[in-house]
Design a protein around this motif. Sequence first.
Motif, PDB file in Angstrom:
ATOM      1  N   SER A 166       8.049  16.222 -27.946  1.00  0.00           N
ATOM      2  CA  SER A 166       9.254  15.455 -28.283  1.00  0.00           C
ATOM      3  C   SER A 166       8.891  14.203 -29.078  1.00  0.00           C
ATOM      4  O   SER A 166       9.530  13.885 -30.089  1.00  0.00           O
ATOM      5  CB  SER A 166      10.000  15.082 -27.001  1.00  0.00           C
ATOM      6  OG  SER A 166      11.073  14.239 -27.283  1.00  0.00           O
ATOM      7  N   MET A 167       7.865  13.503 -28.642  1.00  0.00           N
ATOM      8  CA  MET A 167       7.421  12.294 -29.331  1.00  0.00           C
ATOM      9  C   MET A 167       6.915  12.647 -30.741  1.00  0.00           C
ATOM     10  O   MET A 167       7.205  11.949 -31.712  1.00  0.00           O
ATOM     11  CB  MET A 167       6.316  11.602 -28.506  1.00  0.00           C
ATOM     12  CG  MET A 167       5.965  10.231 -29.006  1.00  0.00           C
ATOM     13  SD  MET A 167       4.925   9.224 -27.906  1.00  0.00           S
ATOM     14  CE  MET A 167       3.744  10.353 -27.246  1.00  0.00           C
ATOM     15  N   PHE A 168       6.196  13.746 -30.856  1.00  0.00           N
ATOM     16  CA  PHE A 168       5.667  14.216 -32.139  1.00  0.00           C
ATOM     17  C   PHE A 168       6.824  14.511 -33.101  1.00  0.00           C
ATOM     18  O   PHE A 168       6.815  14.073 -34.248  1.00  0.00           O
ATOM     19  CB  PHE A 168       4.808  15.462 -31.915  1.00  0.00           C
ATOM     20  CG  PHE A 168       4.187  16.027 -33.159  1.00  0.00           C
ATOM     21  CD1 PHE A 168       3.049  15.461 -33.704  1.00  0.00           C
ATOM     22  CD2 PHE A 168       4.745  17.131 -33.790  1.00  0.00           C
ATOM     23  CE1 PHE A 168       2.459  15.986 -34.846  1.00  0.00           C
ATOM     24  CE2 PHE A 168       4.165  17.659 -34.933  1.00  0.00           C
ATOM     25  CZ  PHE A 168       3.025  17.087 -35.464  1.00  0.00           C
ATOM     26  N   ARG A 169       7.821  15.266 -32.633  1.00  0.00           N
ATOM     27  CA  ARG A 169       8.984  15.607 -33.463  1.00  0.00           C
ATOM     28  C   ARG A 169       9.698  14.335 -33.922  1.00  0.00           C
ATOM     29  O   ARG A 169      10.111  14.225 -35.078  1.00  0.00           O
ATOM     30  CB  ARG A 169       9.949  16.515 -32.699  1.00  0.00           C
ATOM     31  CG  ARG A 169       9.417  17.935 -32.497  1.00  0.00           C
ATOM     32  CD  ARG A 169      10.401  18.819 -31.724  1.00  0.00           C
ATOM     33  NE  ARG A 169      11.704  18.933 -32.370  1.00  0.00           N
ATOM     34  CZ  ARG A 169      11.975  19.691 -33.436  1.00  0.00           C
ATOM     35  NH1 ARG A 169      11.012  20.422 -33.958  1.00  0.00           N
ATOM     36  NH2 ARG A 169      13.185  19.732 -33.954  1.00  0.00           N
ATOM     37  N   LYS A 170       9.807  13.365 -33.046  1.00  0.00           N
ATOM     38  CA  LYS A 170      10.492  12.115 -33.369  1.00  0.00           C
ATOM     39  C   LYS A 170       9.753  11.352 -34.466  1.00  0.00           C
ATOM     40  O   LYS A 170      10.346  10.961 -35.475  1.00  0.00           O
ATOM     41  CB  LYS A 170      10.607  11.243 -32.113  1.00  0.00           C
ATOM     42  CG  LYS A 170      11.194   9.866 -32.366  1.00  0.00           C
ATOM     43  CD  LYS A 170      11.172   9.031 -31.097  1.00  0.00           C
ATOM     44  CE  LYS A 170      11.549   7.588 -31.406  1.00  0.00           C
ATOM     45  NZ  LYS A 170      11.341   6.724 -30.246  1.00  0.00           N
ATOM     46  N   PHE A 171       8.457  11.150 -34.298  1.00  0.00           N
ATOM     47  CA  PHE A 171       7.701  10.330 -35.237  1.00  0.00           C
ATOM     48  C   PHE A 171       7.444  11.033 -36.566  1.00  0.00           C
ATOM     49  O   PHE A 171       7.217  10.376 -37.577  1.00  0.00           O
ATOM     50  CB  PHE A 171       6.386   9.851 -34.620  1.00  0.00           C
ATOM     51  CG  PHE A 171       6.594   8.763 -33.613  1.00  0.00           C
ATOM     52  CD1 PHE A 171       6.935   7.489 -34.012  1.00  0.00           C
ATOM     53  CD2 PHE A 171       6.473   9.022 -32.261  1.00  0.00           C
ATOM     54  CE1 PHE A 171       7.142   6.484 -33.082  1.00  0.00           C
ATOM     55  CE2 PHE A 171       6.673   8.032 -31.323  1.00  0.00           C
ATOM     56  CZ  PHE A 171       7.007   6.757 -31.731  1.00  0.00           C
ATOM     57  N   TYR A 172       7.480  12.357 -36.579  1.00  0.00           N
ATOM     58  CA  TYR A 172       7.272  13.091 -37.826  1.00  0.00           C
ATOM     59  C   TYR A 172       8.600  13.542 -38.450  1.00  0.00           C
ATOM     60  O   TYR A 172       8.623  14.392 -39.324  1.00  0.00           O
ATOM     61  CB  TYR A 172       6.308  14.257 -37.609  1.00  0.00           C
ATOM     62  CG  TYR A 172       4.868  13.798 -37.629  1.00  0.00           C
ATOM     63  CD1 TYR A 172       4.147  13.762 -38.816  1.00  0.00           C
ATOM     64  CD2 TYR A 172       4.234  13.360 -36.469  1.00  0.00           C
ATOM     65  CE1 TYR A 172       2.833  13.325 -38.842  1.00  0.00           C
ATOM     66  CE2 TYR A 172       2.932  12.915 -36.488  1.00  0.00           C
ATOM     67  CZ  TYR A 172       2.229  12.897 -37.671  1.00  0.00           C
ATOM     68  OH  TYR A 172       0.932  12.454 -37.709  1.00  0.00           O
ATOM     69  N   GLY A 173       9.728  12.966 -37.991  1.00  0.00           N
ATOM     70  CA  GLY A 173      11.025  13.168 -38.612  1.00  0.00           C
ATOM     71  C   GLY A 173      11.597  14.563 -38.476  1.00  0.00           C
ATOM     72  O   GLY A 173      12.280  15.048 -39.373  1.00  0.00           O
TER      73      GLY A 173
END
Length: 157
Positions: free
Chosen positions: A42-49
């Motif tokens: 979830s954090m990865f998806r958020k920071f990579y748009g």
Amino acid sequence: MDRQFLEFLGSFFLNAAKGQKQLEDMTQWIGGGFSGSDELTSMFRKFYGMNGLPLASPDNAKAWEKASENFKKSYHEWLNLMSVIPKSEYQILGKKCEALEEKVATQDETIRHLRNLLSEKGLPYADAVQGFTKMMEKQGHQFQELMDSVGKAFKKE
């Protein structure tokens, strides 16, 4: 010991344990192809748009692949900056080191065996090496004399 000291140590070790757990989770997540931890995904998806992209869309797959490549590249650059190598590279180097150590041990044993053979024949290995060296020097001088003679022969003509 005072209470504040014990609270400080307790807090310090608790934070260290949490940090260690997070590192272990991230390492496992990366090693598992960026899966296995919903929180990190979830954090990865958020920071990579990629939050707005539906999971089943082809654009999501392309964005995920590009983001994961960028992440891995940056991760390796960060490890390099911190003078750390990935475990996989460390294991490869460890295997190479073990193989070289085995080779050195085998060569040491061969040298020891050859020295014993020379000693048994009454030829200490130092004498054998010295004799070989003298022979090479003698051949070098003879070759030089031959070249000098050939040079003189061509000069006369």
